[in-house]
Design a protein around this motif. Structure first.
Motif, PDB file in Angstrom:
ATOM      1  N   GLU A  47       0.828  -1.210   0.000  1.00  0.00           N
ATOM      2  CA  GLU A  47       0.000   0.000   0.000  1.00  0.00           C
ATOM      3  C   GLU A  47       0.861   1.259   0.000  1.00  0.00           C
ATOM      4  O   GLU A  47       0.617   2.195  -0.765  1.00  0.00           O
ATOM      5  N   VAL A  48       1.873   1.291   0.851  1.00  0.00           N
ATOM      6  CA  VAL A  48       2.739   2.467   0.944  1.00  0.00           C
ATOM      7  C   VAL A  48       3.458   2.702  -0.380  1.00  0.00           C
ATOM      8  O   VAL A  48       3.542   3.836  -0.875  1.00  0.00           O
ATOM      9  N   ALA A  49       3.974   1.634  -0.975  1.00  0.00           N
ATOM     10  CA  ALA A  49       4.714   1.767  -2.231  1.00  0.00           C
ATOM     11  C   ALA A  49       3.811   2.240  -3.369  1.00  0.00           C
ATOM     12  O   ALA A  49       4.179   3.132  -4.147  1.00  0.00           O
ATOM     13  N   GLU A  50       2.627   1.653  -3.477  1.00  0.00           N
ATOM     14  CA  GLU A  50       1.724   2.018  -4.564  1.00  0.00           C
ATOM     15  C   GLU A  50       1.181   3.428  -4.389  1.00  0.00           C
ATOM     16  O   GLU A  50       1.029   4.173  -5.366  1.00  0.00           O
ATOM     17  N   PHE A  51       0.901   3.814  -3.159  1.00  0.00           N
ATOM     18  CA  PHE A  51       0.388   5.166  -2.951  1.00  0.00           C
ATOM     19  C   PHE A  51       1.471   6.196  -3.263  1.00  0.00           C
ATOM     20  O   PHE A  51       1.179   7.267  -3.811  1.00  0.00           O
ATOM     21  N   ALA A  52       2.703   5.879  -2.923  1.00  0.00           N
ATOM     22  CA  ALA A  52       3.802   6.787  -3.250  1.00  0.00           C
ATOM     23  C   ALA A  52       3.926   6.949  -4.766  1.00  0.00           C
ATOM     24  O   ALA A  52       4.169   8.061  -5.264  1.00  0.00           O
ATOM     25  N   ARG A  53       3.746   5.856  -5.511  1.00  0.00           N
ATOM     26  CA  ARG A  53       3.791   5.946  -6.980  1.00  0.00           C
ATOM     27  C   ARG A  53       2.666   6.834  -7.497  1.00  0.00           C
ATOM     28  O   ARG A  53       2.865   7.642  -8.412  1.00  0.00           O
ATOM     29  N   ALA A  54       1.482   6.657  -6.921  1.00  0.00           N
ATOM     30  CA  ALA A  54       0.347   7.466  -7.357  1.00  0.00           C
ATOM     31  C   ALA A  54       0.607   8.948  -7.097  1.00  0.00           C
ATOM     32  O   ALA A  54       0.349   9.796  -7.962  1.00  0.00           O
ATOM     33  N   ARG A  55       1.115   9.258  -5.936  1.00  0.00           N
ATOM     34  CA  ARG A  55       1.395  10.664  -5.613  1.00  0.00           C
ATOM     35  C   ARG A  55       2.448  11.245  -6.549  1.00  0.00           C
ATOM     36  O   ARG A  55       2.347  12.403  -6.971  1.00  0.00           O
ATOM     37  N   THR A  56       3.447  10.439  -6.872  1.00  0.00           N
ATOM     38  CA  THR A  56       4.490  10.908  -7.787  1.00  0.00           C
ATOM     39  C   THR A  56       3.901  11.240  -9.156  1.00  0.00           C
ATOM     40  O   THR A  56       4.227  12.273  -9.759  1.00  0.00           O
ATOM     41  N   GLU A  57       3.025  10.358  -9.661  1.00  0.00           N
ATOM     42  CA  GLU A  57       2.394  10.602 -10.960  1.00  0.00           C
ATOM     43  C   GLU A  57       1.527  11.858 -10.915  1.00  0.00           C
ATOM     44  O   GLU A  57       1.552  12.680 -11.839  1.00  0.00           O
ATOM     45  N   LEU A  58       0.752  12.022  -9.857  1.00  0.00           N
ATOM     46  CA  LEU A  58      -0.136  13.184  -9.763  1.00  0.00           C
ATOM     47  C   LEU A  58       0.656  14.471  -9.569  1.00  0.00           C
ATOM     48  O   LEU A  58       0.258  15.528 -10.075  1.00  0.00           O
ATOM     49  N   ALA A  59       1.754  14.400  -8.839  1.00  0.00           N
ATOM     50  CA  ALA A  59       2.568  15.592  -8.611  1.00  0.00           C
ATOM     51  C   ALA A  59       3.156  16.129  -9.905  1.00  0.00           C
ATOM     52  O   ALA A  59       3.452  17.335 -10.001  1.00  0.00           O
ATOM     53  N   ARG A  60       3.293  15.263 -10.903  1.00  0.00           N
ATOM     54  CA  ARG A  60       3.812  15.712 -12.209  1.00  0.00           C
ATOM     55  C   ARG A  60       2.926  16.773 -12.834  1.00  0.00           C
ATOM     56  O   ARG A  60       3.377  17.558 -13.674  1.00  0.00           O
ATOM     57  N   THR A  61       1.663  16.818 -12.452  1.00  0.00           N
ATOM     58  CA  THR A  61       0.730  17.784 -13.026  1.00  0.00           C
ATOM     59  C   THR A  61       0.779  19.130 -12.323  1.00  0.00           C
ATOM     60  O   THR A  61       0.246  20.114 -12.837  1.00  0.00           O
ATOM     61  N   GLY A  62       1.352  19.163 -11.121  1.00  0.00           N
ATOM     62  CA  GLY A  62       1.350  20.394 -10.349  1.00  0.00           C
ATOM     63  C   GLY A  62      -0.016  20.773  -9.820  1.00  0.00           C
ATOM     64  O   GLY A  62      -0.254  21.926  -9.442  1.00  0.00           O
TER      65      GLY A  62
END
Length: 219
Positions: A52-67
């Motif tokens: 869960e921690v790893a996948e959520f971190a990936r999701a946040r990284t992808e979303l952060a790309r949008t600013g």
């Protein structure tokens, strides 16, 4: 790993895939973020914290790309909803840090999750939660989406409106999905209630179920 049944998660993530049904393929970040959030939610409910921690971190990284803080806020709501479903209550602090850039509907849903939704908030909730109104266990049991059902049960408990039947509905829902984290939470509550009412037979049966979930393989 199976993914979480879609209705609640789809409501929370609609904006991530807005306009993707037709036209050009969506950007990679949208698909990657949605897939990671789904996997993170399923892992959390199944008791797999590491995934869960790893996948959520990936999701946040992808979303952060949008600013876009509003997208990160919506992702935090999915995480908070899974926590409520598992009776792990807080005030969604990660969402609160982003709330000023969230949409009114997202702030309303956050208030719902912490048991503080107002009448104005109710009009902005997803239809399943809005239709609950003042309904109790029967209304929750009738909800077709298991995750929505567990979240609603958690909210009802948190707001002090739970009745004995809610415990069984929630435990049965988690059991049917194989979601061990909320299952254990609701089984513990049921066992405590049984012990408090001196129903030793039911309490013993529930404790055996808890032991089975915690230690599925005997040496």
């Amino acid at each position: 790993m199976k993914l979480v049944p879609a209705p609640l998660l789809t409501v929370l993530l609609t904006i991530l895939l807005a306009g993707c049904a037709s036209g050009p393929p969506p950007p990679d970040w949208q698909m990657n973020a949605k897939a990671s959030l789904e996997r993170a939610t399923e892992a959390y409910l199944s008791g797999n914290t590491r995934v869960e921690v790893a996948e959520f971190a990936r999701a946040r990284t992808e979303l952060a790309r949008t600013g876009r803080a509003d997208l990160l806020a919506r992702a935090e709501l999915t995480r908070c909803a899974a926590h409520v479903a598992s009776l792990e209550f807080d005030d969604c602090p990660a969402f609160a840090a982003l709330a000023q850039d969230a949409q009114p509907a997202e702030r309303a849903y956050a208030n719902y999750l912490i048991g503080k939704a107002t009448a104005a908030d109710a009009a902005l909730l997803p239809s399943a939660q809005r239709e609950l109104g003042s309904g109790g266990t029967a209304a929750i049991a009738a909800m077709p989406d298991p995750l929505s059902r567990l979240v609603a049960a958690g909210v009802l408990l948190r707001s002090g409106r739970a009745d004995p039947g809610l415990y069984a509905v929630a435990a049965d829902t988690a059991s049917a999905q194989g979601w061990s984290r909320p299952l254990l939470a609701w089984l513990h509550l049921r066992a405590q209630r049984a012990e408090a009412s001196a129903d030793t037979e039911l309490a013993a049966r529930l404790r055996r179920r808890i032991e089975l979930v915690l230690n599925p393989v005997k040496p």
